[in-house]
Design an enzyme around this catalytic site. Sequence first.
Site, PDB file in Angstrom:
ATOM      1  CG  MET A 141     -11.050   3.464   2.167  1.00 25.31           C
ATOM      2  SD  MET A 141      -9.633   3.316   3.281  1.00 25.31           S
ATOM      3  CE  MET A 141      -8.307   3.304   2.076  1.00 25.31           C
ATOM      4  CB  SER A 145      -0.904   0.039   1.229  1.00 27.76           C
ATOM      5  OG  SER A 145      -1.507   1.307   1.355  1.00 27.76           O
ATOM      6  CG  ASP A 200      -5.056   2.225   0.966  1.00 26.34           C
ATOM      7  OD1 ASP A 200      -6.051   1.505   0.784  1.00 26.34           O
ATOM      8  OD2 ASP A 200      -4.001   1.802   1.471  1.00 26.34           O
ATOM      9  N   GLY A 253      -8.796   4.442   7.415  1.00 25.92           N
ATOM     10  CA  GLY A 253      -8.539   5.855   7.618  1.00 25.92           C
ATOM     11  C   GLY A 253      -7.095   6.201   7.914  1.00 25.92           C
ATOM     12  CG  HIS A 277      -9.307   0.352  -0.573  1.00 27.96           C
ATOM     13  ND1 HIS A 277      -8.695   0.051   0.631  1.00 27.96           N
ATOM     14  CD2 HIS A 277     -10.628   0.492  -0.279  1.00 27.96           C
ATOM     15  CE1 HIS A 277      -9.594   0.006   1.592  1.00 27.96           C
ATOM     16  NE2 HIS A 277     -10.784   0.277   1.064  1.00 27.96           N
ATOM     17  CG  MET A 298     -11.486  -2.421   5.352  1.00 27.10           C
ATOM     18  SD  MET A 298      -9.973  -1.995   4.467  1.00 27.10           S
ATOM     19  CE  MET A 298      -9.079  -1.056   5.730  1.00 27.10           C
ATOM     20  CG  ASP A 317      -6.030  -2.570   3.342  1.00 23.45           C
ATOM     21  OD1 ASP A 317      -5.008  -2.410   4.033  1.00 23.45           O
ATOM     22  OD2 ASP A 317      -6.513  -1.690   2.607  1.00 23.45           O
ATOM     23  N   GLY A 318      -4.906  -4.288   6.344  1.00 23.27           N
ATOM     24  CA  GLY A 318      -4.840  -3.712   7.676  1.00 23.27           C
ATOM     25  C   GLY A 318      -4.031  -4.528   8.652  1.00 23.27           C
ATOM     26  CG  MET A 332      -7.956   7.155   2.794  1.00 23.80           C
ATOM     27  SD  MET A 332      -7.057   7.097   4.361  1.00 23.80           S
ATOM     28  CE  MET A 332      -6.372   5.441   4.284  1.00 23.80           C
ATOM     29  CG  HIS A 383      -3.962  -1.603  -1.748  1.00 21.77           C
ATOM     30  ND1 HIS A 383      -5.055  -2.346  -2.146  1.00 21.77           N
ATOM     31  CD2 HIS A 383      -4.406  -0.808  -0.734  1.00 21.77           C
ATOM     32  CE1 HIS A 383      -6.096  -2.020  -1.403  1.00 21.77           C
ATOM     33  NE2 HIS A 383      -5.739  -1.084  -0.548  1.00 21.77           N
ATOM     34  N   GLY A 400      -0.721   1.881   9.682  1.00 20.01           N
ATOM     35  CA  GLY A 400      -0.005   1.559  10.911  1.00 20.01           C
ATOM     36  C   GLY A 400      -0.857   1.085  12.071  1.00 20.01           C
TER      37      GLY A 400
END
Length: 226
Positions: free
Chosen positions: A69, A9, A36, A143, A67, A138, A174-175, A38, A34, A146
């Site tokens: 969000m 990511s 992300d 959001g 992805h 997820m 993911d996560g 947001m 990936h 880490g």
Amino acid sequence: MSTIRIAPSILSADFAKLGEEVRAVDQAGADWIHCDVMDGHFVPNITFGPDVLKAIRPHTKKFFDVHLMIAPVDPYIEAFAKAGADLISFHVEAGAHPHRTLQAIKAQGKQAGIVLNPGTPASAAEPLIGDVDLILLMTVNPGFGGQSFIHSVVDKIAQVRALIGERPITLEIDGGVTPETAPLCIRAGADTLVAGSAVFKGGPAAYAGNIAAIRKAAETARGDWV
């Protein structure tokens, strides 16, 4: 089930040199990239939009796993498709008409995925399963990068794998993915792992070793499970 994929990511990359970072993880053994996205509305952070995606697209030929969000989703699908996405996934929680969103993604000639937050049950995927190429679960609340892996989602991975059955649908996680948590995901039925902090820690010289460590842990778990 397909071979295991590792999808770094770029949320965890150095944004001051994003093109270089994308090239570095490509060369270090990433299977997918990936991305992300947001919006500071659906999730409490803002990352980047289609112009940044377009800017980094020439730096790799790897599959762009985008992805979203964001909410609403539909007005931005065309822009991300034209910017270079290969697959666009969105959260089922982000709108009232997920079938329409899936149709809009497919109309752009892209693969389509749905995303479920940790608190959303596996059953939310069932009405859509005939129309998706990917289901992303997820294992943190979206959001921020880490965050720590939410272990209760492991049972949901197995539930979604059972829903998928023999369909050619990717099951992505993911996560909080690390060499320690990757085996839990693989044993439960996942085949694609998004990793941010665990890949990008240590700088470019460490990327190949970081990816290899996650892959080895995952493949060992796959061998044990099979």
